[in-house]
Write an enzyme that holds these catalytic residues in place. Structure first.
Site, short mmCIF file in Angstrom:
data_model
loop_
_atom_site.label_atom_id
_atom_site.label_comp_id
_atom_site.label_asym_id
_atom_site.label_seq_id
_atom_site.Cartn_x
_atom_site.Cartn_y
_atom_site.Cartn_z
N SER A 73 -3.51 -2.16 2.47
CA SER A 73 -2.05 -2.20 2.38
C SER A 73 -1.45 -0.79 2.41
O SER A 73 -0.26 -0.62 2.70
CB SER A 73 -1.61 -2.92 1.10
OG SER A 73 -2.05 -2.22 -0.04
N GLU A 284 -13.57 -8.89 -1.02
CA GLU A 284 -12.37 -8.05 -1.04
C GLU A 284 -11.93 -7.74 -2.46
O GLU A 284 -10.73 -7.60 -2.74
CB GLU A 284 -11.21 -8.66 -0.22
CG GLU A 284 -10.23 -7.58 0.25
CD GLU A 284 -9.07 -8.08 1.11
OE1 GLU A 284 -9.03 -9.26 1.44
OE2 GLU A 284 -8.22 -7.24 1.45
#
Lengths: 336, 336
Positions: A73, A284
């Protein structure tokens, strides 16, 4: 051994975020902004950020090696121009390299690319070369939408992207298709944009001849393939209506799905629908979802548990946990 | 009885498509284009287009009533301006009304709205009123992205959309969240854009207080909820990290998922993860996927078979096939 093919350095020391904030503050006049050399993070700080977080959880959960890339991100390719992304990617990749050197048995790198909206993908090649040749990275993260939710680049099947694909094939490195922060208010970053990008990329591959042009190329679609396995019948039917070959033949020589699906029924569906040869273990962690599932008492993203609890046979589990990753990330050198 | 809550008039006589082509040809000077009255389709043509197609398949597959709306991919709200969409929606809705009059036991209408990019949603209210009051329609299709894949409107949680919601509540009609053709080359219409829109809308609802402002409003997310059920753990975890109530409490008083998932494992996951009270039977035939699944020998979109073959109990199946639809589409008057 258990290889987690999808980890991001989400716990980097705060100095990194501060450096980025100053870079963004000076977008209009980068010469007044921070230099790469201004970022000071000691080995001890790196070590601590990993040992207290990813490494701790890897030990708790029993995974051995993580293919590790910069925080997805934070790539935020939509910010600034190519030079902005180039400096930022170089810094982030170097940190990954340093983590890799500090923990050579537990982490190996995958590169963030210096993508920028509308900028030709071949501009990323020097960073790929550096990461592979100097840092020993074994894969890249390719952002199909550097605009951050506006989807202004051509589809991944377009020749626009081919220079990157030629480099991937040359080094035999896979790309994980991974977008970054959404700056489109319609799309929540981790709840919509990530999953949409996975589905979008899958359909771009389905409607293309990309794998005829690059028969040995490999892509990983993260987050369990977005919506693809859940709608596998829809996709099989769409391909059939288009008179394409069966999906297995058309796509599964080149496409892999990770296991970042955070509940048992989702993992069970993935394992049922997609052949074990095309699934790579991943969690993740420490990522989009960090809590404890009250229904199980364990972390949502402790995906190993779901796979262990599935009715898959031991040979298929071994493929998913280990041997597929070694095959797909062929440059991975693992102590036997 | 079996109510299919998601059917589009994909088999309308070709005169409709020709009329639309002429409308598009004259966008620059609509006064030279076709008038609504120029569209001539006889009752016999309508009857034939339905009897040979939807009605035939309804009889074969054993569904009794379809909530029927104009062809989704033809809405194409991105074309022209509000007047373009207004004329086009009025024509398409009137055809649905005529089908409804010809087959009052088998079809009931849901309205296409005259949306246009950047145009305030309240402009759609007269068409909603007309469809509900004059035509007896029981729902609407709401397009969260009238730009056709560029996603330039505010999220569905924004007050921008509230006038439509007030009208929905006033009439107690649900909206199916349904995009139209993608004019963004990144998104395949039925393979990516539709599913992405479902996931996007779900996450827009999740991150909003919309259902506090409209406690009785009802939305149907089609195509099995996009990626939402497959990633239900992810969404539960995201909500938890945001300190939101559990999804059941936060969303499931107002949200419904249809069963347009075209293979058994997908339907099994949907039925396992989402409470039966929140699932509405639908097939979207004759729609995105029209072939026969070689793995089963039956059409991909014959979704009744998957539900029948699931391990759901009879009471839950009855909810999904019939009583949920009667509850959600409360204006539906069904002969008992």
């Amino acid at each position: 051994m258990i290889i987690d093919c999808h980890g991001h350095y989400t716990t980097a020391p705060k100095a990194l975020e501060d450096w980025r904030a100053r870079q963004i503050d000076h977008l209009a006049n980068p010469s007044l902004g921070p230099k790469a050399a201004d970022l000071k993070i000691s080995d001890d700080e790196l070590r601590e950020s990993i040992e207290a977080n990813q490494l701790k959880k890897m030990r708790e959960r029993g995974s051995d090696l993580t293919i590790f890339s910069p925080r997805a991100s934070f790539m935020a390719h939509h910010i600034g121009d190519f030079n902005t992304s180039s400096t930022w990617a170089a810094i982030c990749n170097e940190l990954i390299h340093r983590v890799n050197r500090l923990f050579p048995q537990q982490f190996v790198g995958a590169a963030m690319l210096p993508q920028s909206p509308g900028v030709k993908p071949e501009t990323c090649i020097p960073e790929i070369k550096r990461c592979v040749e100097e840092y020993g990275f074994v894969g890249i993260n390719l952002n199909p939408d550097p605009s951050g939710g506006h989807w202004r680049e051509p589809p991944l099947s377009d020749r626009w992207w081919y220079p990157i694909y030629e480099t991937m094939v040359e080094y035999d490195i896979p790309a994980m298709v991974h977008v970054s922060t959404s700056c489109n208010a319609c799309f929540h970053t981790t709840g919509a944009h990530y999953l949409n990008a996975d589905t979008t990329a899958f359909m771009q591959f389905l409607t293309s001849n990309l794998f005829k042009d690059f028969p040995t190329i490999k892509f990983v679609i993260p987050h369990g393939g977005g919506a693809a396995p859940y709608h596998w019948g829809r996709f099989r039917g769409l391909a059939q209506d288009m008179r394409l070959p069966p999906l297995k033949e058309h796509l599964l020589g080149n496409l892999y799905f990770d296991t970042c699906v955070y509940h048992q029924p989702g993992i069970d569906l993935l394992l049922k629908v997609i052949p074990a040869d095309n699934i790579l273990f991943a969690s993740e962690m420490i990522g989009a979802v960090r809590g404890i599932d009250p229904e199980t008492g364990f972390p949502y993203d402790d995906t190993r548990r779901y796979i262990e609890a599935s009715n898959l046979n031991a040979a298929d589990k071994q493929k998913i946990f280990e041997s597929n990753a070694k095959r797909v990330f062929s440059r991975l050198k693992v102590a036997q």
